[in-house]
Design a protein around this motif. Sequence first.
Motif, mmCIF file in Angstrom:
data_model
loop_
_atom_site.group_PDB
_atom_site.id
_atom_site.type_symbol
_atom_site.label_atom_id
_atom_site.label_comp_id
_atom_site.label_asym_id
_atom_site.label_seq_id
_atom_site.Cartn_x
_atom_site.Cartn_y
_atom_site.Cartn_z
ATOM 1 N N GLN A 138 0.832 -1.210 0.000
ATOM 2 C CA GLN A 138 0.000 0.000 0.000
ATOM 3 C C GLN A 138 0.867 1.262 0.000
ATOM 4 O O GLN A 138 0.570 2.228 -0.702
ATOM 5 N N ALA A 185 2.376 1.693 -3.341
ATOM 6 C CA ALA A 185 1.363 2.190 -4.280
ATOM 7 C C ALA A 185 1.229 3.708 -4.171
ATOM 8 O O ALA A 185 1.014 4.390 -5.181
ATOM 9 N N ILE A 186 1.368 4.251 -2.969
ATOM 10 C CA ILE A 186 1.328 5.705 -2.793
ATOM 11 C C ILE A 186 2.502 6.346 -3.525
ATOM 12 O O ILE A 186 2.337 7.352 -4.226
ATOM 13 N N TYR A 232 4.052 5.190 -6.132
ATOM 14 C CA TYR A 232 3.775 5.102 -7.569
ATOM 15 C C TYR A 232 2.715 6.107 -8.001
ATOM 16 O O TYR A 232 2.858 6.771 -9.031
ATOM 17 N N ALA A 233 1.648 6.234 -7.228
ATOM 18 C CA ALA A 233 0.568 7.157 -7.588
ATOM 19 C C ALA A 233 1.082 8.596 -7.626
ATOM 20 O O ALA A 233 0.758 9.352 -8.552
ATOM 21 N N ILE A 284 3.342 9.005 -10.729
ATOM 22 C CA ILE A 284 2.557 9.072 -11.967
ATOM 23 C C ILE A 284 1.913 10.447 -12.104
ATOM 24 O O ILE A 284 1.957 11.063 -13.172
ATOM 25 N N GLU A 285 1.336 10.939 -11.029
ATOM 26 C CA GLU A 285 0.706 12.267 -11.061
ATOM 27 C C GLU A 285 1.746 13.356 -11.331
ATOM 28 O O GLU A 285 1.512 14.265 -12.120
ATOM 29 N N ILE A 287 2.507 7.150 -16.773
ATOM 30 C CA ILE A 287 2.530 5.886 -16.023
ATOM 31 C C ILE A 287 3.854 5.142 -16.169
ATOM 32 O O ILE A 287 4.224 4.351 -15.310
#
Length: 146
Positions: A79, A82-83, A85-86, A89-90, A95
């Motif tokens: 998790q 994932a933060i 990566y998010a 990406i932003e 991506i």
Amino acid sequence: MPEDNKDPELKDPQISITKDMRQLYDQVRESVPQFKNVENKEFFMFALMLGYHNGLRVPIKPQYFHANGFFREKNFTDQERAIFYAIAIEAEKNIEVISNMKQVIKIAQEYAQGGYAHIKKIVFDHGSMENKLSDLLLGYLEKSSA
């Protein structure tokens, strides 16, 4: 998790912080009872989220990093990763950035640096550091649970 095994330092990447932010981290842990048992990773994630939430991405020159890593990337949960990566990406609006872990870490460190700057401002403003950090954290927790 995307892997970039071409770079030997990415077999076990370390997340680093600046020297002045390491001093701030130590000061906060010593001064604020709620932060005494906070792990390096948790403090980093708090600063990362503060920096990202407030749009504070601060580039860091390599010579300003603390000599030792703050913690290892392998200590992240899926998790938490994932933060990273998010946010990457932003930040990059692409991506494909997740295939470059070195860049993902760099982006996270820059947002965390912005978050540390925000924490530093809170710490050195007038008033109780303990109350301000606690209020800030509680405010974010209340917003996230609403």
